[in-house]
Design a protein around this motif. Structure first.
Motif, PDB file in Angstrom:
ATOM      1  N   LEU A 166       0.835  -1.210   0.000  1.00 14.74           N
ATOM      2  CA  LEU A 166       0.000   0.000   0.000  1.00 14.74           C
ATOM      3  C   LEU A 166       0.863   1.251   0.000  1.00 14.74           C
ATOM      4  CD1 LEU A 166      -2.891  -0.832   2.509  1.00 14.74           C
ATOM      5  CD2 LEU A 166      -3.047  -0.603   0.027  1.00 14.74           C
ATOM      6  N   SER A 167       1.968   1.211   0.733  1.00 11.27           N
ATOM      7  CA  SER A 167       2.885   2.348   0.779  1.00 11.27           C
ATOM      8  C   SER A 167       3.504   2.603  -0.598  1.00 11.27           C
ATOM      9  CB  SER A 167       3.989   2.095   1.808  1.00 11.27           C
ATOM     10  OG  SER A 167       4.957   3.136   1.794  1.00 11.27           O
ATOM     11  N   TYR A 168       3.910   1.532  -1.284  1.00 12.20           N
ATOM     12  CA  TYR A 168       4.487   1.689  -2.627  1.00 12.20           C
ATOM     13  C   TYR A 168       3.473   2.328  -3.582  1.00 12.20           C
ATOM     14  CZ  TYR A 168       7.726  -1.826  -0.751  1.00 12.20           C
ATOM     15  OH  TYR A 168       8.617  -2.519   0.015  1.00 12.20           O
ATOM     16  N   ILE A 169       2.237   1.844  -3.524  1.00 11.32           N
ATOM     17  CA  ILE A 169       1.185   2.393  -4.386  1.00 11.32           C
ATOM     18  C   ILE A 169       0.933   3.854  -4.044  1.00 11.32           C
ATOM     19  CG2 ILE A 169      -1.265   2.227  -4.994  1.00 11.32           C
ATOM     20  CD1 ILE A 169      -1.059  -0.793  -4.476  1.00 11.32           C
ATOM     21  N   TYR A 170       0.930   4.155  -2.754  1.00 16.12           N
ATOM     22  CA  TYR A 170       0.651   5.513  -2.273  1.00 16.12           C
ATOM     23  C   TYR A 170       1.733   6.492  -2.717  1.00 16.12           C
ATOM     24  CZ  TYR A 170      -0.553   9.200   1.077  1.00 16.12           C
ATOM     25  OH  TYR A 170      -0.907  10.401   1.658  1.00 16.12           O
ATOM     26  N   ILE A 171       2.972   6.025  -2.754  1.00 12.10           N
ATOM     27  CA  ILE A 171       4.084   6.872  -3.198  1.00 12.10           C
ATOM     28  C   ILE A 171       4.121   6.956  -4.720  1.00 12.10           C
ATOM     29  CG2 ILE A 171       6.607   7.051  -3.309  1.00 12.10           C
ATOM     30  CD1 ILE A 171       6.681   5.813  -0.503  1.00 12.10           C
ATOM     31  N   PHE A 172       3.939   5.811  -5.383  1.00 15.35           N
ATOM     32  CA  PHE A 172       4.108   5.747  -6.841  1.00 15.35           C
ATOM     33  C   PHE A 172       3.014   6.476  -7.610  1.00 15.35           C
ATOM     34  CE2 PHE A 172       2.747   3.670 -10.762  1.00 15.35           C
ATOM     35  CZ  PHE A 172       3.882   3.804 -11.546  1.00 15.35           C
ATOM     36  N   THR A 173       1.743   6.237  -7.271  1.00 16.88           N
ATOM     37  CA  THR A 173       0.640   6.671  -8.128  1.00 16.88           C
ATOM     38  C   THR A 173       0.569   8.175  -8.323  1.00 16.88           C
ATOM     39  OG1 THR A 173      -0.611   4.723  -7.428  1.00 16.88           O
ATOM     40  CG2 THR A 173      -1.823   6.455  -8.583  1.00 16.88           C
ATOM     41  N   PRO A 174       0.581   8.998  -7.264  1.00 16.20           N
ATOM     42  CA  PRO A 174       0.525  10.440  -7.516  1.00 16.20           C
ATOM     43  C   PRO A 174       1.737  10.963  -8.263  1.00 16.20           C
ATOM     44  CG  PRO A 174       0.886   9.996  -5.183  1.00 16.20           C
ATOM     45  CD  PRO A 174       0.571   8.692  -5.816  1.00 16.20           C
ATOM     46  N   ARG A 175       2.870  10.306  -8.108  1.00 13.82           N
ATOM     47  CA  ARG A 175       4.066  10.754  -8.835  1.00 13.82           C
ATOM     48  C   ARG A 175       4.029  10.312 -10.292  1.00 13.82           C
ATOM     49  NH1 ARG A 175       4.807  10.343  -3.635  1.00 13.82           N
ATOM     50  NH2 ARG A 175       5.987  12.019  -2.613  1.00 13.82           N
ATOM     51  N   PHE A 176       3.413   9.175 -10.555  1.00 18.39           N
ATOM     52  CA  PHE A 176       3.161   8.776 -11.943  1.00 18.39           C
ATOM     53  C   PHE A 176       2.267   9.812 -12.624  1.00 18.39           C
ATOM     54  CE2 PHE A 176       0.248   6.706 -14.935  1.00 18.39           C
ATOM     55  CZ  PHE A 176       1.143   6.215 -15.870  1.00 18.39           C
ATOM     56  N   LEU A 177       1.201  10.224 -11.949  1.00 14.42           N
ATOM     57  CA  LEU A 177       0.302  11.241 -12.498  1.00 14.42           C
ATOM     58  C   LEU A 177       1.036  12.574 -12.659  1.00 14.42           C
ATOM     59  CD1 LEU A 177      -2.911  10.403 -10.418  1.00 14.42           C
ATOM     60  CD2 LEU A 177      -2.442   9.802 -12.805  1.00 14.42           C
ATOM     61  N   SER A 178       1.905  12.903 -11.693  1.00 17.81           N
ATOM     62  CA  SER A 178       2.711  14.126 -11.809  1.00 17.81           C
ATOM     63  C   SER A 178       3.606  14.057 -13.035  1.00 17.81           C
ATOM     64  CB  SER A 178       3.574  14.314 -10.558  1.00 17.81           C
ATOM     65  OG  SER A 178       2.799  14.580  -9.434  1.00 17.81           O
ATOM     66  N   GLY A 179       4.167  12.873 -13.291  1.00 19.17           N
ATOM     67  CA  GLY A 179       5.014  12.710 -14.466  1.00 19.17           C
ATOM     68  C   GLY A 179       4.268  12.998 -15.754  1.00 19.17           C
ATOM     69  N   LEU A 180       3.004  12.615 -15.811  1.00 19.46           N
ATOM     70  CA  LEU A 180       2.182  12.911 -16.994  1.00 19.46           C
ATOM     71  C   LEU A 180       1.969  14.418 -17.134  1.00 19.46           C
ATOM     72  CD1 LEU A 180      -0.511  10.082 -16.733  1.00 19.46           C
ATOM     73  CD2 LEU A 180       1.551  10.114 -18.155  1.00 19.46           C
ATOM     74  N   ILE A 181       1.749  15.089 -16.002  1.00 23.34           N
ATOM     75  CA  ILE A 181       1.554  16.549 -16.024  1.00 23.34           C
ATOM     76  C   ILE A 181       2.832  17.241 -16.489  1.00 23.34           C
ATOM     77  CG2 ILE A 181       1.151  18.585 -14.582  1.00 23.34           C
ATOM     78  CD1 ILE A 181      -1.350  16.979 -15.095  1.00 23.34           C
ATOM     79  N   TYR A 182       3.980  16.835 -15.948  1.00 22.38           N
ATOM     80  CA  TYR A 182       5.245  17.440 -16.365  1.00 22.38           C
ATOM     81  C   TYR A 182       5.523  17.181 -17.850  1.00 22.38           C
ATOM     82  CZ  TYR A 182       6.398  18.135 -11.409  1.00 22.38           C
ATOM     83  OH  TYR A 182       6.403  18.533 -10.093  1.00 22.38           O
ATOM     84  N   SER A 183       5.168  15.994 -18.329  1.00 25.64           N
ATOM     85  CA  SER A 183       5.369  15.685 -19.750  1.00 25.64           C
ATOM     86  C   SER A 183       4.483  16.562 -20.621  1.00 25.64           C
ATOM     87  CB  SER A 183       5.060  14.206 -20.012  1.00 25.64           C
ATOM     88  OG  SER A 183       5.968  13.368 -19.348  1.00 25.64           O
ATOM     89  N   TYR A 184       3.250  16.748 -20.185  1.00 21.08           N
ATOM     90  CA  TYR A 184       2.344  17.642 -20.914  1.00 21.08           C
ATOM     91  C   TYR A 184       2.945  19.037 -21.008  1.00 21.08           C
ATOM     92  CZ  TYR A 184      -1.482  21.002 -21.412  1.00 21.08           C
ATOM     93  OH  TYR A 184      -2.261  22.071 -21.805  1.00 21.08           O
ATOM     94  N   LEU A 185       3.462  19.540 -19.898  1.00 19.55           N
ATOM     95  CA  LEU A 185       4.030  20.888 -19.885  1.00 19.55           C
ATOM     96  C   LEU A 185       5.286  20.958 -20.750  1.00 19.55           C
ATOM     97  CD1 LEU A 185       3.753  23.719 -18.763  1.00 19.55           C
ATOM     98  CD2 LEU A 185       5.021  23.005 -16.733  1.00 19.55           C
ATOM     99  N   PHE A 186       6.065  19.875 -20.765  1.00 19.83           N
ATOM    100  CA  PHE A 186       7.265  19.824 -21.604  1.00 19.83           C
ATOM    101  C   PHE A 186       6.897  19.998 -23.074  1.00 19.83           C
ATOM    102  CE2 PHE A 186      10.045  17.082 -24.247  1.00 19.83           C
ATOM    103  CZ  PHE A 186      11.228  17.797 -24.124  1.00 19.83           C
ATOM    104  N   PHE A 187       5.849  19.318 -23.533  1.00 17.27           N
ATOM    105  CA  PHE A 187       5.442  19.424 -24.935  1.00 17.27           C
ATOM    106  C   PHE A 187       4.649  20.704 -25.204  1.00 17.27           C
ATOM    107  CE2 PHE A 187       6.291  14.832 -24.877  1.00 17.27           C
ATOM    108  CZ  PHE A 187       7.032  14.720 -26.040  1.00 17.27           C
ATOM    109  N   LYS A 188       3.922  21.161 -24.212  1.00 15.47           N
ATOM    110  CA  LYS A 188       3.142  22.384 -24.385  1.00 15.47           C
ATOM    111  C   LYS A 188       4.058  23.609 -24.472  1.00 15.47           C
ATOM    112  CE  LYS A 188      -0.902  24.531 -24.471  1.00 15.47           C
ATOM    113  NZ  LYS A 188      -1.903  24.283 -25.521  1.00 15.47           N
ATOM    114  N   LYS A 189       5.107  23.602 -23.633  1.00 17.23           N
ATOM    115  CA  LYS A 189       6.041  24.731 -23.591  1.00 17.23           C
ATOM    116  C   LYS A 189       7.460  24.233 -23.878  1.00 17.23           C
ATOM    117  CE  LYS A 189       3.130  28.010 -22.731  1.00 17.23           C
ATOM    118  NZ  LYS A 189       2.950  29.177 -23.653  1.00 17.23           N
ATOM    119  N   ASP A 190       8.221  23.943 -22.819  1.00 11.71           N
ATOM    120  CA  ASP A 190       9.558  23.370 -22.976  1.00 11.71           C
ATOM    121  C   ASP A 190      10.043  22.883 -21.618  1.00 11.71           C
ATOM    122  OD1 ASP A 190      10.569  25.620 -21.551  1.00 11.71           O
ATOM    123  OD2 ASP A 190      10.741  26.747 -23.415  1.00 11.71           O
ATOM    124  N   ILE A 191      11.278  22.417 -21.581  1.00 12.26           N
ATOM    125  CA  ILE A 191      11.828  21.819 -20.371  1.00 12.26           C
ATOM    126  C   ILE A 191      11.923  22.825 -19.237  1.00 12.26           C
ATOM    127  CG2 ILE A 191      14.230  22.279 -20.989  1.00 12.26           C
ATOM    128  CD1 ILE A 191      12.895  19.097 -19.247  1.00 12.26           C
TER     129      ILE A 191
END
Length: 215
Positions: A166-191
């Motif tokens: 449960l701890s692994y899921i709790y740590i991993f999942t929101p950061r996986f979603l954050s990674g998608l947000i950062y990737s979106y911003l990378f393509f929308k704007k830049d690094i």
């Protein structure tokens, strides 16, 4: 915010971002910060109401070293290096992939299993880039988000107890979603925008920690 969510949904389902502007850069960053805060809050509430805060969300390997070293590590180095490793290669440019690979070897030199996985991943990307074939980077967005989530578990001792899973899921999942947000911003704007949003996200817990541990 609705238009922002629709654009993110377009990105996550097609790998494309709208070329239309959805407001100022400041508004874009604020919207994404609020969105990130929203799903972190959701997981915190689930932990509170379903598990009575029993799930451990602490990330191992974060050694506090005093104000100035913490400032450099968490507000400067972490946003830059993590974005270089997990986002910079997504445009499949050879020089960007190479820099991501170098940063990976520097940061995860002592985590052999994770390092070998990342080296294999980047070597595949280098091969794809060198072939100069048209490739949809859509799948790599999700792989990089997975890497971003797993990287926050790299220094935890693996255990298969119910609480630890449960701890692994709790740590991993929101950061996986954050990674998608950062990737979106990378393509929308830049690094630089994804690094800055990453910095803003680290800023609040940094301030809270310093205030809580001030003499």
């Amino acid at each position: 915010m609705i238009n922002q969510i629709q654009d993110i949904f377009l990105f996550l389902t097609t790998g494309r971002v709208s070329e239309e502007s959805i407001g100022s850069n400041i508004k874009l960053l604020i919207n994404l910060y609020i969105l990130k805060y929203g799903f972190y809050l959701l997981f915190a509430l689930l932990n509170l109401f379903l598990f009575d805060l029993r799930i451990d969300g602490n990330i191992k390997g974060l050694n506090r070293q005093g104000f100035f070293k913490d400032l450099i590590n968490f507000l400067i180095l972490a946003p830059i290096i993590e974005e270089i490793i997990c986002r910079f290669h997504l445009n499949l440019k050879l020089k960007n992939i190479t820099l991501s690979l170098i940063a990976t070897c520097i940061i995860f030199y002592d985590q052999i299993w994770f390092l070998l996985f990342l080296i294999s991943y980047f070597l595949i990307l280098i091969l794809i880039s060198s072939l100069k074939k048209q490739s949809n980077n859509f799948i790599f967005v999700y792989i990089s988000a997975f890497i971003f989530g797993v990287s926050h578990l790299a220094y935890k001792d693996l255990s298969y107890s119910y609480e630890d899973i449960l701890s692994y899921i709790y740590i991993f999942t929101p950061r996986f979603l954050s990674g998608l947000i950062y990737s979106y911003l990378f393509f929308k704007k830049d690094i630089y925008f994804s690094i800055f949003l990453h910095f803003l996200w680290n800023l609040f817990p940094f301030i809270i920690y310093q205030l809580a541990n001030s003499p």
